[in-house]
Design a protein around this motif. Structure first.
Motif, mmCIF file in Angstrom:
data_model
loop_
_atom_site.group_PDB
_atom_site.id
_atom_site.type_symbol
_atom_site.label_atom_id
_atom_site.label_comp_id
_atom_site.label_asym_id
_atom_site.label_seq_id
_atom_site.Cartn_x
_atom_site.Cartn_y
_atom_site.Cartn_z
ATOM 1 N N ASN A 37 1.201 -1.262 0.061
ATOM 2 C CA ASN A 37 -0.095 0.649 -0.195
ATOM 3 C C ASN A 37 0.960 1.275 0.158
ATOM 4 O OD1 ASN A 37 -1.581 1.991 0.486
ATOM 5 N ND2 ASN A 37 -3.014 1.038 2.055
ATOM 6 N N TYR A 38 1.176 1.368 -1.648
ATOM 7 C CA TYR A 38 2.289 2.992 -1.344
ATOM 8 C C TYR A 38 1.640 4.354 -1.033
ATOM 9 C CZ TYR A 38 5.093 -0.577 -3.536
ATOM 10 O OH TYR A 38 5.933 -1.620 -4.235
ATOM 11 N N LYS A 40 -0.586 4.593 1.131
ATOM 12 C CA LYS A 40 -0.515 5.089 2.964
ATOM 13 C C LYS A 40 0.587 4.812 3.322
ATOM 14 C CE LYS A 40 -1.926 2.209 6.669
ATOM 15 N NZ LYS A 40 -2.402 0.979 8.164
ATOM 16 N N ARG A 43 1.695 8.366 2.993
ATOM 17 C CA ARG A 43 1.042 10.094 3.723
ATOM 18 C C ARG A 43 1.498 9.567 5.263
ATOM 19 N NH1 ARG A 43 -5.106 7.558 2.527
ATOM 20 N NH2 ARG A 43 -5.983 8.717 1.155
ATOM 21 N N ILE A 44 2.082 8.160 5.852
ATOM 22 C CA ILE A 44 2.903 8.209 6.834
ATOM 23 C C ILE A 44 4.633 8.715 6.601
ATOM 24 C CG2 ILE A 44 3.586 6.269 9.232
ATOM 25 C CD1 ILE A 44 0.436 6.419 8.763
ATOM 26 N N LYS A 63 -1.503 8.482 15.008
ATOM 27 C CA LYS A 63 -1.219 8.149 13.513
ATOM 28 C C LYS A 63 0.102 7.603 13.298
ATOM 29 C CE LYS A 63 -2.759 7.703 9.036
ATOM 30 N NZ LYS A 63 -3.658 9.637 7.507
ATOM 31 N N ASN A 67 1.532 3.643 12.865
ATOM 32 C CA ASN A 67 2.305 2.932 11.583
ATOM 33 C C ASN A 67 3.540 3.249 11.546
ATOM 34 O OD1 ASN A 67 -0.319 2.680 10.061
ATOM 35 N ND2 ASN A 67 -1.120 4.495 11.111
#
Length: 499
Positions: A37-38, A40, A43-44, A63, A67
């Protein structure tokens, strides 16, 4: 395939000290349980950058903490790729990586991990990189792609992530359906209802993309047609029809199919889109040559009264989702024949037919070992440099209840309802079509498939039974049975060539 690149061994010495040092600095390669899941990851990573700059908001901190292990997981592969480039820094060979570099790549036998490695290799360089660094990247991409292809061929049926070096043609499949192929004396070859079909599929990786959610998949480019007829043996003219029977109809198309499987092999899905012509001359030609040269049946009259005789543009979209019912069967290492239950749901909309369909399936193989086109994993077993092939058989039984919303092949041209009588349309309405109250909303399909796969080809036979689709007053009788009560039997023969 360049097997020597991936299978070569160091004859002069043991694995080099450099490769051992690199592997010791990283966690041992193991089967990944993480979904790619690139989006995600991006975002992280953005949250991590904000934290490093001191701009992370308090509400964003939980968050990031939740992660942060994801960043650590991907960072391991970034370190690995840095190490591979370092190992190759002094290697100026035009074709080969160092044996020590290949040894590291061979340590990774999981497609998810190999895909991440390719991503970091591709993202490693920028426009200021030297030509030597660019060449190292090219060799690494090729080596990892070859490793991915080898692992995929041995462990699953055509599914693979994007390897950058795409395989243009994985296989070619030809299949045809006809009641002529039904066996057992249950039903005569009466050329009625779903009377025949032809489909040619070319499987490819050409249109595969990485995207933000990489998926193990393969694609098909397809050409085909489906033909429906009434019981025509008493027809006398090309424009004739029988109000106590179904109309003639056919759909000829070109299309694209996407077939994917989840990272844990529990779920798979397919999406297809077809564009073609409803009401073409294909139905007549198909029946004409079949009757003249194969089945020795009467001349096929009645096609001038088919649905959309003038020809109408047909667009059809189908989507199907399948799930195994037993988790323990998702990643079986052996493809020994066993009973594997699964459930499915299919949604379809278009000018051919709009429906919702469920399904219960029993198969001899799981999703990973048998794909949506009845192809089994190739299963190459290596003893030194020799390849050993094993012929394999397979079986499949599925029961599919279908809720029909609109059926152009019976009710006339439309998607959710017939639009042939629209005053704004200049198209001629069909000579004969059924009313909505003459078409059943519920149809049940039962299919049994048996086949065998050899080193370079696959053959299968699918026997199908379909419940009555119509409910016509004073309906036509065939062999004393009303078509309102007649279950239609037909069969499909398929042959695939594996490249």
């Amino acid at each position: 395939m360049n097997y020597s690149l991936l299978a070569q061994t160091e004859k002069d010495s043991a694995v080099s000290k450099n490769s051992k040092d690199v592997l010791k600095s990283l966690p041992a390669p193991e089967v990944s349980s993480k979904r790619l899941n690139y989006l995600k990851l991006i975002r992280i990573q953005n949250l991590k950058d904000l934290e490093d700059e001191g701009d992370l908001k308090v509400k964003q901190k939980p968050k990031l903490e939740k992660n942060e292990s994801l960043l650590d997981y991907y960072n391991e592969y970034s370190i690995l790729v840095d190490s591979l480039f370092q190992l190759e820094k002094e290697n100026f060979s035009q074709n080969a990586l160092k044996p020590s570099t290949l040894e590291i790549i061979r340590e990774y036998s999981n497609l998810t991990q190999l895909t991440i490695i390719i991503r970091y290799v591709l993202n490693k360089l920028d426009i200021n990189s030297t030509s030597h660094e660019q060449f190292i990247r090219k060799k690494l991409v090729h080596a990892v792609a070859e490793q991915m292809k080898l692992i995929a061929e041995n462990n699953q049926a055509w599914y693979n992530y994007n390897t950058v070096e795409k395989q243009w043609i994985k296989g070619i499949q030809i299949e045809s359906s006809n009641d002529l192929f039904a066996i057992g004396g249950i039903q005569k070859n009466n050329d009625v209802d779903y009377t025949g079909s032809l489909k040619v599929s070319i499987s490819t990786d050409l249109f595969k993309m990485n995207g933000l959610f990489p998926t193990q998949s393969y694609q098909n480019i397809i050409y085909g047609a489906e033909v429906f007829t009434p019981y025509f043996k008493d027809f006398t003219t090309d424009s004739s029809f029988n109000r106590n029977d179904r109309p003639h109809a056919n759909f000829k198309y070109l299309g694209y199919e996407f077939n994917g499987i989840s990272f844990n092999y529990m779920r798979r899905w397919s999406f297809s889109t077809k564009l073609g012509i409803i009401g073409s001359r294909f139905g007549y030609n198909f029946q004409y040559f079949l009757h003249r040269d194969i089945s020795l049946s009467p001349y096929p009259y009645g096609w001038d009264a088919q649905i959309a005789k003038e020809g109408r543009l047909g667009l059809q979209v189908n989507g199907k989702y399948e799930r195994l019912l037993l988790k323990k069967q998702a990643d079986l290492k052996s493809d020994v024949v066993r009973l594997v239950p699964s459930a499915s749901i299919e949604l379809a909309a278009g000018h051919y037919m709009t429906y919702v369909e469920g399904g219960i399936n029993l198969s001899s193989h799981n999703f990973r070992h048998r794909n949506q086109d009845n192809i089994l994993r190739i299963g190459k077993y290596f003893t030194g440099y020799d390849k050993i092939w094993r012929a394999k058989g397979y079986m499949n039984l599925n029961i599919n209840p279908r809720l029909v919303i609109h059926n152009t092949m019976l009710e006339g041209f439309g998607v959710f309802s017939t639009n042939e009588d629209d005053a704004n349309s200049f198209a001629k309405p069909s000579v004969y079509k059924l009313n909505g109250d003459q078409v059943r909303d519920f149809v049940l399909f039962t299919n049994f498939t048996a086949g065998a796969q050899f080193s370079k080809f696959n053959v299968f036979y699918k026997y199908s039974i379909k419940s009555p689709e119509v409910n016509i007053e004073n309906a036509m009788k065939i062999d004393g049975v009303s078509i309102n009560d007649r279950w239609h039997h037909y069969a499909t023969l398929g042959l695939s060539f594996i490249l």
